[in-house]
Structures are given as structure tokens and as C-alpha cells.
Write a protein that holds these residues in place. Structure first.
Motif, PDB file in Angstrom:
ATOM      1  N   LEU A  22      16.022  15.950  28.605  1.00 46.19           N
ATOM      2  CA  LEU A  22      14.373  17.121  28.400  1.00 46.19           C
ATOM      3  C   LEU A  22      14.151  18.067  29.269  1.00 46.19           C
ATOM      4  O   LEU A  22      13.979  19.120  28.680  1.00 46.19           O
ATOM      5  CB  LEU A  22      13.930  16.231  28.771  1.00 46.19           C
ATOM      6  CG  LEU A  22      13.656  15.141  28.234  1.00 46.19           C
ATOM      7  CD1 LEU A  22      11.858  13.980  28.651  1.00 46.19           C
ATOM      8  CD2 LEU A  22      13.203  15.164  26.221  1.00 46.19           C
ATOM      9  N   VAL A  30       8.191  14.789  21.810  1.00 38.84           N
ATOM     10  CA  VAL A  30       8.578  14.216  22.759  1.00 38.84           C
ATOM     11  C   VAL A  30       7.210  13.196  23.281  1.00 38.84           C
ATOM     12  O   VAL A  30       6.768  12.234  24.243  1.00 38.84           O
ATOM     13  CB  VAL A  30       8.380  15.192  24.409  1.00 38.84           C
ATOM     14  CG1 VAL A  30       8.786  14.577  25.215  1.00 38.84           C
ATOM     15  CG2 VAL A  30       9.699  16.149  24.443  1.00 38.84           C
ATOM     16  N   PHE A  42      14.109  21.753  27.176  1.00 45.15           N
ATOM     17  CA  PHE A  42      13.335  21.382  26.459  1.00 45.15           C
ATOM     18  C   PHE A  42      11.950  21.494  27.541  1.00 45.15           C
ATOM     19  O   PHE A  42      11.083  23.005  27.518  1.00 45.15           O
ATOM     20  CB  PHE A  42      12.672  20.382  25.343  1.00 45.15           C
ATOM     21  CG  PHE A  42      11.951  20.157  24.748  1.00 45.15           C
ATOM     22  CD1 PHE A  42      11.128  20.557  23.488  1.00 45.15           C
ATOM     23  CD2 PHE A  42      10.728  19.522  25.403  1.00 45.15           C
ATOM     24  CE1 PHE A  42      10.336  20.381  23.048  1.00 45.15           C
ATOM     25  CE2 PHE A  42       9.272  19.613  25.131  1.00 45.15           C
ATOM     26  CZ  PHE A  42       9.356  19.535  24.051  1.00 45.15           C
ATOM     27  N   THR A  43      12.258  20.878  28.213  1.00 47.32           N
ATOM     28  CA  THR A  43      11.093  21.149  29.939  1.00 47.32           C
ATOM     29  C   THR A  43      10.489  22.917  30.046  1.00 47.32           C
ATOM     30  O   THR A  43       9.881  23.120  30.204  1.00 47.32           O
ATOM     31  CB  THR A  43      11.267  20.485  30.826  1.00 47.32           C
ATOM     32  OG1 THR A  43      11.297  19.026  30.142  1.00 47.32           O
ATOM     33  CG2 THR A  43      10.603  20.517  31.796  1.00 47.32           C
ATOM     34  N   VAL A  51       8.052  13.687  34.030  1.00 43.93           N
ATOM     35  CA  VAL A  51       8.087  15.000  34.585  1.00 43.93           C
ATOM     36  C   VAL A  51       7.579  15.452  35.151  1.00 43.93           C
ATOM     37  O   VAL A  51       6.262  15.465  35.482  1.00 43.93           O
ATOM     38  CB  VAL A  51       8.199  16.278  33.354  1.00 43.93           C
ATOM     39  CG1 VAL A  51       8.083  17.539  33.372  1.00 43.93           C
ATOM     40  CG2 VAL A  51       9.085  14.999  32.346  1.00 43.93           C
TER      41      VAL A  51
END
Length: 210
Positions: A182, A9, A185-186, A152
Motif C-alpha cells: 500500500l 482500500v 498508493f498511500t 497506515v
């Protein structure tokens, strides 16, 4: 703090937006300007309503808790000090405070967390997380909102509960906002990072380091 941008990322964010290498590290004044731009542009202090299909973003909430064998006042002061989180994760290198003030018994701290993340052949790339922390010491809780590339956001509320017998429970209510590509994954890496930091702080508080 939220520390989940691992190599794939970060590499993507580097290509798209340009993160800093240590040789091009920003000054504290530049970081403050970057913090203000993120605050004004992304309004990361606002919690959006999930789901967010029309924006291509999603939101997920998770709760994690840990019990620490120490009195609540001591645990709160040690745990809420973001500088004590340095060393609890190998990536976090320093914290730059841009503003620190108290209003109506609430302490506000605007800061940027700097992380050096090895991307290629161990060469570190500097990533920054912009955040505001609001400390309610009289009520034994604090809140933190953060923004990190690639857009994010986290909203955190950390509550401290006196369990008696010198034991304190710390419960972190974590809300993650990210692209639908994302978000899984986040959340996975964000929760794991917070759990690792919790464990490190527990050990440091209980053994007297903090």
C-alpha cells in the motif's frame, strides 16, 4: 490531515475489520476508547527505521511547501487549528477531541478525524483517523502522528517561516508508514490530499475567511 483511503482500500478495510456506517456511528466516548486502543497497540507515535522488510512495511518521506500572504502568527494559529481543515476536503466531516492540555509550553491534542467516504452507489462509510498533535507555538511548528485502517501511520512536522513583507512559508515534512503493498498508493494520495488542504487553507487565510 491525511485523507487518502479511497473506495478500493476502504472497501477492503470494511470487509476485514468493519468500518462504521453513519447509522452505527460511534459515540465520542467509544471513539476515545478506540483512540486509546490504537495508541497503545500500534504505538503510532514511534517513528520506525526504514526500510522494514522483516515487518512487511515500508516508509517514505516527502516535503511539500506553500507560501501564504499573511503574517506568521495569524497563519500559524489558523493552520494549526485542525477544525479549520474541515471543508478543505469533501470527506472530512468532523473532529472529536479526546484530550487537550499544555505541558512545558507545548500544547497536546488527542483527537479523531471522522470522514464519510462514498464506497458503493454513493453510500458513505465512516472512516476514522486517530491522531495526536503537539503544537510548539513559541517556535512556530507543530507535529502530528496519525493511525488509520489498514494500519497506515503518518508522522508530520509542519514548520512556519517568516519570509518578510507579511508572507509566511508553510513546509510540511511528511513521513508515511504502510504495508509494502500500500505504500505507493498511500504516498501518492496522501501527498495529493495534503497539497489540496494546503491550497484550501491558503485561499481561506488570504481572503479573510480564516
Amino acid at each position: 490531515m491525511l485523507r487518502f483511503l479511497t473506495a478500493p482500500v476502504v472497501a477492503m478495510a470494511l470487509l476485514l475489520t468493519g468500518l462504521s456506517t453513519p447509522a452505527r456511528a460511534e459515540t465520542d466516548a467509544q471513539l476515545a476508547a478506540s483512540w486509546q486502543l490504537a495508541w497503545d497497540t500500534y504505538r503510532f507515535y514511534e517513528i520506525l527505521t526504514a526500510p522494514l522488510p522483516w515487518t512487511g512495511r515500508s516508509q517514505v518521506t516527502r516535503d511539500i511547501a506553500i507560501d501564504i500572504n499573511a503574517p506568521i502568527a495569524h497563519v500559524f494559529d489558523a493552520y494549526s487549528n485542525i477544525n479549520n481543515h474541515i471543508g478543505m476536503h469533501s470527506f472530512l466531516k468532523r473532529v472529536v477531541t479526546h484530550a487537550d492540555w499544555t505541558e512545558n509550553d507545548v500544547r497536546y491534542i488527542n483527537f479523531t478525524a471522522i470522514e464519510d467516504i462514498p464506497v458503493v452507489a454513493g453510500i458513505p462509510i465512516s472512516s476514522k483517523t486517530h491522531a495526536q498533535q503537539r503544537i510548539h507555538r513559541n517556535a512556530f511548528y507543530y507535529e502530528t502522528d496519525t493511525w488509520t485502517l489498514p494500519n497506515v501511520v503518518t508522522h508530520q512536522k509542519i514548520i512556519f517561516t517568516d519570509l518578510g513583507n507579511g508572507t509566511t512559508r508553510v513546509t510540511e515534512h511528511l513521513t508515511f508508514e504502510a504495508s509494502i503493498l500500500l505504500i505507493d498508493f498511500t504516498v501518492t494520495n496522501g501527498v495529493a490530499s495534503h497539497q489540496a488542504t494546503q491550497a484550501g487553507l491558503k485561499t481561506a487565510i488570504e481572503n479573510g475567511t480564516l
